[in-house]
Design an enzyme around this catalytic site. Structure first.
Site, short mmCIF file in Angstrom:
data_model
loop_
_atom_site.label_atom_id
_atom_site.label_comp_id
_atom_site.label_asym_id
_atom_site.label_seq_id
_atom_site.Cartn_x
_atom_site.Cartn_y
_atom_site.Cartn_z
NE ARG A 160 -3.46 -2.29 2.84
CZ ARG A 160 -3.14 -3.42 3.45
NH1 ARG A 160 -1.93 -3.57 3.99
NH2 ARG A 160 -4.02 -4.41 3.54
CE LYS A 208 -6.26 -1.25 5.09
NZ LYS A 208 -7.53 -1.53 4.43
CG HIS A 246 -4.87 0.94 -3.51
ND1 HIS A 246 -4.02 1.20 -2.45
CD2 HIS A 246 -5.61 -0.12 -3.12
CE1 HIS A 246 -4.27 0.36 -1.46
NE2 HIS A 246 -5.22 -0.46 -1.85
NE ARG A 297 -3.03 -3.40 -1.41
CZ ARG A 297 -2.49 -4.25 -0.54
NH1 ARG A 297 -1.18 -4.40 -0.50
NH2 ARG A 297 -3.23 -4.94 0.29
CG HIS A 304 -5.93 -8.81 1.18
ND1 HIS A 304 -6.14 -9.11 -0.14
CD2 HIS A 304 -5.79 -7.46 1.24
CE1 HIS A 304 -6.14 -8.00 -0.86
NE2 HIS A 304 -5.93 -6.99 -0.04
CE1 TYR A 317 -6.50 -6.45 -6.90
CE2 TYR A 317 -6.39 -7.72 -4.86
CZ TYR A 317 -6.35 -6.50 -5.53
OH TYR A 317 -6.16 -5.34 -4.82
#
Length: 296
Positions: free
Chosen positions: A147, A171, A242, A245, A268, A277
């Site tokens: 990110r 995150k 983004h 990515r 993730h 994706y």
């Protein structure tokens, strides 16, 4: 009377819940439409008269007016909270909003670049410190799928070029290790040798990527750089911080990478987030088929 209860509800949101002005405006917008429907269309005078089918009828009018699933879902949340408030204040005998299903939000496929566009974006020429830095940033971003916030937060100590990986914190400060390809390693090493020191101007900064004043690069700063490079490369399609990515993940899957590995590299927590994706991959496959098969 319908309106006084709504006024009390907004007062409750502002004073007791401490909601921001923007959030309050959102509730007011949704519930003003709802009030208008109950009052003008159904001609009901008390909230006790409102039943589940009335709410469903209102939601259908939103759909007929072309509102998105996301807007309708947000409106349902507003209505639910309002009806719970009516129950708590003993203004109604039953909650008319119970068992109303929230529509599934349409999942928008992410914008990605073709491999040709990526090659154009990464073909940064020049030996100035800023050009060397830009080349290193984009090569690293495409090589790792980081990110943008993770990229600009990288410290020099997070690099392990000899071992071929980079450490980042995603995150929730969750640490992950991402492999680094030879091309990206070379670009980053070149930046460390011939770019970063000049930009630092004898200053001290732990962050890997710095601006022309020797300070840590910001997200906004990166965004301006990316837009400028994309324009110079002649890329017409929409591009965001983004995009690389998204392109990283899609190109990996198109070339045979397994979903779990891509999930781990992207950081993730839920594989369903990564699965978007696979849909992009299939869509692109169909486009290629339609473009090149003689009987498509």
């Amino acid at each position: 009377m319908l309106k006084p209860a709504l006024t009390d509800f907004f007062h409750y949101l502002q004073v007791e819940r401490g909601l921001s002005d923007n959030t309050l405006k959102s509730y007011k917008r949704d519930l003003s439409k709802y009030l208008n429907y109950i009052e003008k269309v159904l001609q009901k005078t008390t909230w006790n008269e409102v039943v589940r089918s009335d709410i469903i009828g209102f939601l259908y009018t939103l759909k007929d007016d072309g509102n998105s699933a996301a807007t309708i879902a947000r409106t349902i949340s507003s209505i639910r909270l309002f009806h719970r408030f009516l129950i708590s204040e003993q203004m109604v005998n039953q909650d008319a909003s119970l068992h109303i299903e929230t529509p599934k939000k349409e999942r928008k496929l992410p914008d990605i670049l073709s491999t040709q566009d990526v090659e154009g974006l990464l073909a940064i020429r020049g030996n100035s410190p800023l050009q060397i830095r830009n080349k290193a940033m984009l090569e690293l971003l495409y090589a790792t799928g980081l990110r943008v916030t993770e990229l600009i937060s990288l410290k020099v100590s997070d690099l392990h070029l000899t071992m071929g990986f980079v450490r980042c914190f995603g995150k929730g400060s969750k640490e992950r290790i991402v492999p680094l390809g030879d091309v990206a390693k070379e670009a980053v090493d070149n930046y460390l040798q011939y770019g970063r020191g000049i930009l630092l101007k004898n200053g001290i900064e732990e962050t890997l990527f710095v601006n022309q004043h020797g300070r840590a690069l910001t997200r906004q700063g990166f965004w301006k750089i990316l837009k400028s490079i994309a324009k110079d490369a002649g890329i017409k399609k929409r591009i965001t911080p983004h995009t690389l990515r998204h392109s990283f993940a899609t190109h990996l899957l198109e070339n045979g990478a397994d979903l779990r590995s891509v999930q781990e590299m992207l950081g993730h927590s839920d594989i369903s987030t990564t699965q978007i994706y696979t849909h992009v991959s299939k869509t692109r496959l169909k486009d290629v088929y339609k473009s090149y098969h003689p009987r498509a």
